[in-house]
Design a protein around this motif. Structure first.
Motif, mmCIF file in Angstrom:
data_model
loop_
_atom_site.group_PDB
_atom_site.id
_atom_site.type_symbol
_atom_site.label_atom_id
_atom_site.label_comp_id
_atom_site.label_asym_id
_atom_site.label_seq_id
_atom_site.Cartn_x
_atom_site.Cartn_y
_atom_site.Cartn_z
ATOM 1 N N ALA A 79 35.409 38.737 63.371
ATOM 2 C CA ALA A 79 34.712 37.505 63.000
ATOM 3 C C ALA A 79 34.824 36.506 64.136
ATOM 4 O O ALA A 79 35.877 36.370 64.771
ATOM 5 C CB ALA A 79 35.302 36.931 61.718
ATOM 6 N N THR A 94 35.349 33.147 66.173
ATOM 7 C CA THR A 94 36.218 31.984 65.992
ATOM 8 C C THR A 94 35.354 30.745 65.745
ATOM 9 O O THR A 94 34.151 30.742 66.054
ATOM 10 C CB THR A 94 37.066 31.746 67.243
ATOM 11 O OG1 THR A 94 36.191 31.384 68.328
ATOM 12 C CG2 THR A 94 37.853 32.991 67.616
ATOM 13 N N PRO A 95 35.941 29.670 65.191
ATOM 14 C CA PRO A 95 35.160 28.437 65.009
ATOM 15 C C PRO A 95 34.510 27.950 66.303
ATOM 16 O O PRO A 95 33.384 27.456 66.300
ATOM 17 C CB PRO A 95 36.208 27.443 64.498
ATOM 18 C CG PRO A 95 37.209 28.299 63.794
ATOM 19 C CD PRO A 95 37.285 29.564 64.608
ATOM 20 N N LYS A 119 29.300 36.465 62.257
ATOM 21 C CA LYS A 119 29.598 35.037 62.178
ATOM 22 C C LYS A 119 29.114 34.521 60.834
ATOM 23 O O LYS A 119 28.039 34.870 60.359
ATOM 24 C CB LYS A 119 28.952 34.256 63.326
ATOM 25 C CG LYS A 119 27.444 34.256 63.406
ATOM 26 C CD LYS A 119 27.002 33.536 64.667
ATOM 27 C CE LYS A 119 25.481 33.509 64.810
ATOM 28 N NZ LYS A 119 24.831 32.581 63.889
ATOM 29 N N THR A 155 30.624 31.767 57.225
ATOM 30 C CA THR A 155 31.701 30.976 56.637
ATOM 31 C C THR A 155 32.807 31.924 56.169
ATOM 32 O O THR A 155 32.592 33.139 56.049
ATOM 33 C CB THR A 155 31.186 30.171 55.441
ATOM 34 O OG1 THR A 155 30.781 31.087 54.401
ATOM 35 C CG2 THR A 155 29.993 29.305 55.825
ATOM 36 N N ASN A 156 33.974 31.360 55.902
ATOM 37 C CA ASN A 156 35.070 32.189 55.406
ATOM 38 C C ASN A 156 34.674 32.902 54.118
ATOM 39 O O ASN A 156 35.021 34.073 53.910
ATOM 40 C CB ASN A 156 36.315 31.334 55.162
ATOM 41 C CG ASN A 156 36.985 30.896 56.454
ATOM 42 O OD1 ASN A 156 36.801 31.528 57.504
ATOM 43 N ND2 ASN A 156 37.745 29.819 56.397
ATOM 44 N N PHE A 157 33.933 32.204 53.258
ATOM 45 C CA PHE A 157 33.509 32.795 51.994
ATOM 46 C C PHE A 157 32.588 33.991 52.245
ATOM 47 O O PHE A 157 32.770 35.067 51.651
ATOM 48 C CB PHE A 157 32.782 31.752 51.135
ATOM 49 C CG PHE A 157 32.303 32.276 49.813
ATOM 50 C CD1 PHE A 157 33.154 32.320 48.715
ATOM 51 C CD2 PHE A 157 31.000 32.738 49.649
ATOM 52 C CE1 PHE A 157 32.718 32.821 47.494
ATOM 53 C CE2 PHE A 157 30.557 33.240 48.433
ATOM 54 C CZ PHE A 157 31.419 33.271 47.352
ATOM 55 N N GLN A 158 31.607 33.820 53.121
ATOM 56 C CA GLN A 158 30.673 34.902 53.412
ATOM 57 C C GLN A 158 31.399 36.111 53.983
ATOM 58 O O GLN A 158 31.151 37.262 53.579
ATOM 59 C CB GLN A 158 29.601 34.417 54.389
ATOM 60 C CG GLN A 158 28.623 33.428 53.781
ATOM 61 C CD GLN A 158 27.762 32.735 54.823
ATOM 62 O OE1 GLN A 158 28.107 32.703 56.008
ATOM 63 N NE2 GLN A 158 26.647 32.170 54.388
ATOM 64 N N ILE A 159 32.310 35.868 54.909
ATOM 65 C CA ILE A 159 33.041 36.972 55.533
ATOM 66 C C ILE A 159 33.912 37.690 54.515
ATOM 67 O O ILE A 159 34.007 38.924 54.512
ATOM 68 C CB ILE A 159 33.871 36.458 56.722
ATOM 69 C CG1 ILE A 159 32.916 36.061 57.871
ATOM 70 C CG2 ILE A 159 34.852 37.519 57.209
ATOM 71 C CD1 ILE A 159 33.562 35.334 59.014
ATOM 72 N N ASN A 160 34.521 36.944 53.590
ATOM 73 C CA ASN A 160 35.325 37.586 52.545
ATOM 74 C C ASN A 160 34.456 38.454 51.641
ATOM 75 O O ASN A 160 34.880 39.536 51.206
ATOM 76 C CB ASN A 160 36.044 36.524 51.711
ATOM 77 C CG ASN A 160 37.239 35.937 52.439
ATOM 78 O OD1 ASN A 160 37.804 36.564 53.338
ATOM 79 N ND2 ASN A 160 37.641 34.733 52.063
ATOM 80 N N TRP A 203 31.597 39.940 52.564
ATOM 81 C CA TRP A 203 31.192 41.108 53.343
ATOM 82 C C TRP A 203 32.343 42.112 53.471
ATOM 83 O O TRP A 203 32.128 43.325 53.413
ATOM 84 C CB TRP A 203 30.692 40.676 54.717
ATOM 85 C CG TRP A 203 29.480 39.787 54.655
ATOM 86 C CD1 TRP A 203 28.583 39.697 53.623
ATOM 87 C CD2 TRP A 203 29.054 38.852 55.639
ATOM 88 N NE1 TRP A 203 27.624 38.757 53.909
ATOM 89 C CE2 TRP A 203 27.879 38.217 55.142
ATOM 90 C CE3 TRP A 203 29.534 38.460 56.881
ATOM 91 C CZ2 TRP A 203 27.190 37.236 55.857
ATOM 92 C CZ3 TRP A 203 28.859 37.481 57.601
ATOM 93 C CH2 TRP A 203 27.689 36.890 57.090
ATOM 94 N N LYS A 204 33.556 41.600 53.634
ATOM 95 C CA LYS A 204 34.716 42.502 53.694
ATOM 96 C C LYS A 204 34.910 43.227 52.368
ATOM 97 O O LYS A 204 35.269 44.412 52.344
ATOM 98 C CB LYS A 204 35.978 41.708 54.049
ATOM 99 C CG LYS A 204 36.093 41.345 55.515
ATOM 100 C CD LYS A 204 37.419 40.659 55.799
ATOM 101 C CE LYS A 204 37.587 40.371 57.289
ATOM 102 N NZ LYS A 204 38.880 39.694 57.577
#
Length: 285
Positions: free
Chosen positions: A103, A105-106, A197, A199-204, A206-207
């Motif tokens: 992912a 980084t900011p 890339k 948001t944290n929510f989106q990446i969680n 997708w994981k």
């Protein structure tokens, strides 16, 4: 090595046949009628379908019917729970493709890929023409073409990474395709690295999709509960809808709680085809 150009050509017929079945399911069309809808004889259509799916169209339809998906949904929660303890080998491994996330980084996210070098390539696949883009850090985009529109597919890639530098990939893409779609027949167990890339929510979200075993389906509510946000299933659906990497991040394995297979960024017929194709492979193993 699989001939993915041939599979992509076959898929055009398959997708049109699925469209016809969707539009005429109430009349329960016969194999003759389905074949006629794609301008083929019953025997020729049957050969093409078997070459693509490994089984005939009538048997394949079983894997995308409402009764079948409802049956699979009944076990969806236990599947996700079991995946927490699963290893990366044997029938219960997390994800056939061993996808690992990188992912941004900011700081990277803020730069919108400024200076990032991205190679892209159009190629065939079992589900039609697709666009694959890679960086040194892994696959950053994988999408299927709608109506074979290359310009629209490229526009989506450019919009996702506005600061990047793009190059058309001249290297052979078949080894990568073979690992993606035919992993059980290649001697390459390296993990797939993907660069995303969001948001944290989106990446969680997708994981979480990586926890769904191939050949199975779960609901949006199941994913929301799995990430500890049971009331956020609409936000989960939104995150799934913008998944930038088809198939590798298996958003196609999430369906409506009713068991209906629809709502897919690259077309509901393609989603049905992928779900059925994976179900066939699971049964064949």
């Amino acid at each position: 090595m699989v001939d993915y150009s041939q599979q992509a050509d076959d898929y055009k017929r398959i997708e049109n046949a699925i469209h016809f079945i969707e539009d005429n399911f109430k009349s329960q069309p016969t194999l003759d009628e389905i074949a006629k809808s794609v301008h083929l004889s019953k025997f020729h259509f049957n050969r093409i379908f078997k070459r693509w799916a490994g089984i005939g169209p009538v048997q394949f339809l079983h894997f995308i019917t409402l009764d079948y998906t409802k049956q699979k949904m009944a076990n969806s929660k236990s599947l996700l729970d079991a995946s927490l303890d699963a290893g990366l080998s044997g029938p219960s491994r997390l994800h056939d493709l061993f996808v690992t996330f990188d992912a941004m980084t900011p700081g990277d996210f803020k730069k919108q890929g400024d200076g990032l070098k991205i190679k892209y390539c159009f190629c065939g696949s079992p589900f039609g023409q697709c666009l694959i883009a890679t960086t040194e850090r892994g696959v950053c985009h994988f999408g299927f073409l709608q109506k074979n529109d290359r310009s629209d597919a490229l526009s989506q890639l450019y919009e996702a990474w506005p600061g990047a530098m793009f190059y058309e990939n001249s290297e052979p893409i078949e080894p990568l395709l073979n690992r993606i779609f035919n992993l059980d027949q290649v001697d390459d167990a390296r993990p797939f690295n993907i660069l995303v890339k969001g948001t944290n929510f989106q990446i969680n979200v997708w994981k979480a999709l990586l926890q769904i075993p191939s050949g199975n389906v779960v609901s949006y509510q199941d994913i929301a509960a799995y990430i500890g946000r049971p009331k956020a299933f609409r936000a989960v659906a939104s995150a799934i809808a913008i998944n930038p990497i088809a198939y590798l991040i298996p958003c196609h394995r999430v369906i409506a709680k009713s068991g209906k297979i629809h709502q897919y960024r690259w077309g509901s017929s393609r989603k049905k085809a992928i779900v059925g194709w994976e179900a066939v492979k699971k049964v064949a193993i």
